[in-house]
Design a protein around this motif. Structure first.
Motif, PDB file in Angstrom:
ATOM      1  N   ASP A 204       6.364  16.146  -0.252  1.00 57.52           N
ATOM      2  CA  ASP A 204       7.188  15.786  -0.088  1.00 57.52           C
ATOM      3  C   ASP A 204       7.629  14.644   1.028  1.00 57.52           C
ATOM      4  OD1 ASP A 204       9.039  16.972  -2.090  1.00 57.52           O
ATOM      5  OD2 ASP A 204       9.513  18.608  -0.590  1.00 57.52           O
ATOM      6  N   VAL A 205       6.578  13.851   0.685  1.00 58.17           N
ATOM      7  CA  VAL A 205       6.245  12.559   1.488  1.00 58.17           C
ATOM      8  C   VAL A 205       5.209  11.637   1.006  1.00 58.17           C
ATOM      9  CG1 VAL A 205       5.661  11.755   4.254  1.00 58.17           C
ATOM     10  CG2 VAL A 205       7.350  13.610   3.620  1.00 58.17           C
ATOM     11  N   VAL A 206       5.837  10.524   1.331  1.00 57.73           N
ATOM     12  CA  VAL A 206       5.053   9.424   0.917  1.00 57.73           C
ATOM     13  C   VAL A 206       5.050   8.555   2.096  1.00 57.73           C
ATOM     14  CG1 VAL A 206       4.934   7.606  -0.887  1.00 57.73           C
ATOM     15  CG2 VAL A 206       5.411   9.963  -2.086  1.00 57.73           C
ATOM     16  N   TYR A 207       4.167   8.077   2.053  1.00 58.56           N
ATOM     17  CA  TYR A 207       4.217   6.724   3.452  1.00 58.56           C
ATOM     18  C   TYR A 207       3.490   5.130   2.079  1.00 58.56           C
ATOM     19  CZ  TYR A 207       3.187  10.498   6.372  1.00 58.56           C
ATOM     20  OH  TYR A 207       2.855  11.505   7.585  1.00 58.56           O
ATOM     21  N   ALA A 208       4.622   4.218   3.305  1.00 61.29           N
ATOM     22  CA  ALA A 208       3.891   3.149   2.183  1.00 61.29           C
ATOM     23  C   ALA A 208       4.079   1.906   3.247  1.00 61.29           C
ATOM     24  CB  ALA A 208       5.749   2.445   1.339  1.00 61.29           C
ATOM     25  N   GLN A 209       3.753   0.355   3.123  1.00 60.59           N
ATOM     26  CA  GLN A 209       3.235  -0.540   4.249  1.00 60.59           C
ATOM     27  C   GLN A 209       4.203  -1.786   3.206  1.00 60.59           C
ATOM     28  OE1 GLN A 209      -0.327  -1.770   5.220  1.00 60.59           O
ATOM     29  NE2 GLN A 209       0.046  -3.471   5.721  1.00 60.59           N
ATOM     30  N   VAL A 210       5.308  -2.230   3.600  1.00 62.32           N
ATOM     31  CA  VAL A 210       5.519  -3.413   3.049  1.00 62.32           C
ATOM     32  C   VAL A 210       5.652  -4.970   4.421  1.00 62.32           C
ATOM     33  CG1 VAL A 210       6.962  -2.017   1.021  1.00 62.32           C
ATOM     34  CG2 VAL A 210       7.822  -3.157   4.006  1.00 62.32           C
ATOM     35  N   GLU A 211       5.005  -6.138   3.117  1.00 62.20           N
ATOM     36  CA  GLU A 211       4.670  -7.063   4.203  1.00 62.20           C
ATOM     37  C   GLU A 211       5.215  -8.173   2.757  1.00 62.20           C
ATOM     38  OE1 GLU A 211       1.280  -9.239   6.585  1.00 62.20           O
ATOM     39  OE2 GLU A 211       1.015  -7.801   5.526  1.00 62.20           O
ATOM     40  N   LEU A 212       5.676  -9.389   3.312  1.00 59.21           N
ATOM     41  CA  LEU A 212       6.948 -10.258   3.244  1.00 59.21           C
ATOM     42  C   LEU A 212       5.987 -11.381   2.837  1.00 59.21           C
ATOM     43  CD1 LEU A 212      10.210 -10.712   4.722  1.00 59.21           C
ATOM     44  CD2 LEU A 212      10.287  -9.970   2.429  1.00 59.21           C
ATOM     45  N   PRO A 213       6.216 -12.292   1.880  1.00 56.49           N
ATOM     46  CA  PRO A 213       4.622 -13.073   1.527  1.00 56.49           C
ATOM     47  C   PRO A 213       4.763 -14.022   3.907  1.00 56.49           C
ATOM     48  CG  PRO A 213       6.494 -13.287   0.278  1.00 56.49           C
ATOM     49  CD  PRO A 213       6.532 -12.205   1.115  1.00 56.49           C
ATOM     50  N   ALA A 214       3.827 -14.489   3.918  1.00 57.16           N
ATOM     51  CA  ALA A 214       3.932 -15.916   4.612  1.00 57.16           C
ATOM     52  C   ALA A 214       4.961 -16.973   4.651  1.00 57.16           C
ATOM     53  CB  ALA A 214       2.131 -16.467   4.317  1.00 57.16           C
ATOM     54  N   GLY A 215       5.184 -17.097   5.899  1.00 54.73           N
ATOM     55  CA  GLY A 215       6.446 -18.026   5.981  1.00 54.73           C
ATOM     56  C   GLY A 215       7.861 -17.718   5.001  1.00 54.73           C
TER      57      GLY A 215
ATOM     58  N   GLY B  24       0.953  -1.073   0.055  1.00 55.77           N
ATOM     59  CA  GLY B  24      -0.253  -0.007   0.184  1.00 55.77           C
ATOM     60  C   GLY B  24       0.878   1.059  -0.592  1.00 55.77           C
ATOM     61  N   MET B  25       0.079   2.242  -0.320  1.00 57.31           N
ATOM     62  CA  MET B  25       1.214   3.675  -0.972  1.00 57.31           C
ATOM     63  C   MET B  25      -0.104   4.700  -0.072  1.00 57.31           C
ATOM     64  SD  MET B  25       3.151   3.339  -4.052  1.00 57.31           S
ATOM     65  CE  MET B  25       3.530   5.196  -4.143  1.00 57.31           C
ATOM     66  N   GLY B  26       0.612   6.200   0.438  1.00 56.42           N
ATOM     67  CA  GLY B  26      -0.791   7.532   0.809  1.00 56.42           C
ATOM     68  C   GLY B  26       0.577   8.463   0.984  1.00 56.42           C
ATOM     69  N   HIS B  27       0.353   8.832   0.353  1.00 57.56           N
ATOM     70  CA  HIS B  27       1.010  10.793   0.127  1.00 57.56           C
ATOM     71  C   HIS B  27       0.325  11.322   1.747  1.00 57.56           C
ATOM     72  CE1 HIS B  27       2.382  10.471  -4.181  1.00 57.56           C
ATOM     73  NE2 HIS B  27       1.471   9.491  -4.174  1.00 57.56           N
ATOM     74  N   ASP B  28       1.185  12.388   1.862  1.00 56.92           N
ATOM     75  CA  ASP B  28       0.088  13.047   2.929  1.00 56.92           C
ATOM     76  C   ASP B  28      -0.201  14.592   2.084  1.00 56.92           C
ATOM     77  OD1 ASP B  28       1.006  15.984   5.136  1.00 56.92           O
ATOM     78  OD2 ASP B  28       2.391  14.265   5.989  1.00 56.92           O
TER      79      ASP B  28
ATOM     80  N   VAL C 197       6.486   2.976   6.227  1.00 56.30           N
ATOM     81  CA  VAL C 197       7.749   3.240   5.954  1.00 56.30           C
ATOM     82  C   VAL C 197       7.145   4.898   5.241  1.00 56.30           C
ATOM     83  CG1 VAL C 197       9.631   3.647   4.566  1.00 56.30           C
ATOM     84  CG2 VAL C 197       8.086   0.856   4.500  1.00 56.30           C
ATOM     85  N   LYS C 198       8.239   5.726   5.843  1.00 56.10           N
ATOM     86  CA  LYS C 198       7.762   6.644   5.240  1.00 56.10           C
ATOM     87  C   LYS C 198       9.163   7.229   5.112  1.00 56.10           C
ATOM     88  CE  LYS C 198       7.535  11.532   7.916  1.00 56.10           C
ATOM     89  NZ  LYS C 198       7.787  13.116   8.597  1.00 56.10           N
ATOM     90  N   LEU C 199       8.711   7.619   3.222  1.00 56.42           N
ATOM     91  CA  LEU C 199       9.562   8.612   2.316  1.00 56.42           C
ATOM     92  C   LEU C 199       9.368   9.246   2.459  1.00 56.42           C
ATOM     93  CD1 LEU C 199       8.190   5.801   1.751  1.00 56.42           C
ATOM     94  CD2 LEU C 199      10.629   5.441   0.084  1.00 56.42           C
ATOM     95  N   THR C 200      10.530  10.404   2.824  1.00 52.89           N
ATOM     96  CA  THR C 200      10.857  12.371   3.082  1.00 52.89           C
ATOM     97  C   THR C 200      11.670  12.532   1.288  1.00 52.89           C
ATOM     98  OG1 THR C 200       9.817  12.451   4.905  1.00 52.89           O
ATOM     99  CG2 THR C 200      10.819  14.328   3.757  1.00 52.89           C
ATOM    100  N   ARG C 201      11.307  12.950   0.821  1.00 56.51           N
ATOM    101  CA  ARG C 201      12.049  13.555  -0.674  1.00 56.51           C
ATOM    102  C   ARG C 201      13.044  15.029   0.283  1.00 56.51           C
ATOM    103  NH1 ARG C 201       9.025  14.782  -6.069  1.00 56.51           N
ATOM    104  NH2 ARG C 201       8.180  16.159  -4.377  1.00 56.51           N
ATOM    105  N   LEU C 202      14.571  15.192   0.149  1.00 54.01           N
ATOM    106  CA  LEU C 202      15.314  16.071   0.415  1.00 54.01           C
ATOM    107  C   LEU C 202      15.257  17.311  -0.926  1.00 54.01           C
ATOM    108  CD1 LEU C 202      17.578  13.989   2.712  1.00 54.01           C
ATOM    109  CD2 LEU C 202      15.422  15.114   3.337  1.00 54.01           C
TER     110      LEU C 202
END
Length: 204
Positions: free
Chosen positions: A52-63, A43-47, A117-122
């Motif tokens: 200059d800020v993007v949020y993300a959700q990351v998750e490894l596959p089960a197992g 998933g992704m989301g914007h502030d 995750v929070k990703l900020t563009r500098l």
């Protein structure tokens, strides 16, 4: 090193879920190709108050086995995938941009399988990364990730160059031995400028 404030990373409910297959298919058309374990951006989301800020959700596959890693490479790599979509949308559409230099990496916890995750563009090429676990506890922070466009010679996909992406080792079978051009050796010959000094067994 300052531990990031977990309050700056929103919960998964604040992000828009991705059609994972469609998202990675679009990246594949640009030249970014990821195996199944690395297709972990969920998933992704914007502030709304900060472009200059993007949020993300990351998750490894089960197992997925995270043993032996401070942070699993596929999980960390997926945390950077929003940069491919984000940076490329404002760059040349044919330019592949990849992480080039990373500084200020601090691992706060291990064995994570899911990150917010929070990703900020500098600036145009540099980003800051903060990631927390599902409980909001810091997992990893990176002061700067610098992106760089790949040169055309590296960016071309195997399909575009008409070559296989991977090479393997092949063994050629030798023909059966024949007597042509090959004599039978009955013994050894010893050459010496002073044959009289050779051991008795090698003389004559």
């Amino acid at each position: 090193h300052r531990v990031p404030d977990p309050a700056v990373v929103p919960a998964a409910a604040d992000m828009q879920p991705l059609d994972v297959d469609d998202f990675y298919a679009q990246l594949g058309e640009r030249g970014y190709r990821y195996g199944s374990l690395f297709r972990s951006l969920q998933g992704m989301g914007h502030d709304p108050g900060d472009p200059d800020v993007v949020y993300a959700q990351v998750e490894l596959p089960a197992g997925a086995d995270v043993g032996g890693y401070g942070i699993h490479p596929a999980l960390l790599d997926a945390a950077l995938h929003p940069l491919a979509a984000w940076a490329d949308s404002e760059a040349e559409p044919t330019a592949l941009r990849v992480p080039f230099a990373v500084n200020g990496v601090v691992l706060h916890a291990t064995a994570a399988t899911r990150l917010q995750v929070k990703l900020t563009r500098l600036n145009a090429e540099t980003y800051q990364i903060v990631a927390v676990d599902a409980a909001g506890a810091p997992v990893i922070s990176i002061d700067t990730v610098r992106m760089r466009a790949l040169h055309d010679s590296f960016a071309q996909s195997p399909a575009a160059t008409g070559r296989d992406g991977l090479f393997d080792l092949s063994w050629m079978e030798l023909p059966e031995a024949t007597d042509q051009g090959c004599g039978v050796v009955s013994g050894w010959a010893v050459l010496s400028e002073e044959p009289d000094r050779l051991p008795a067994g090698l003389g004559g």
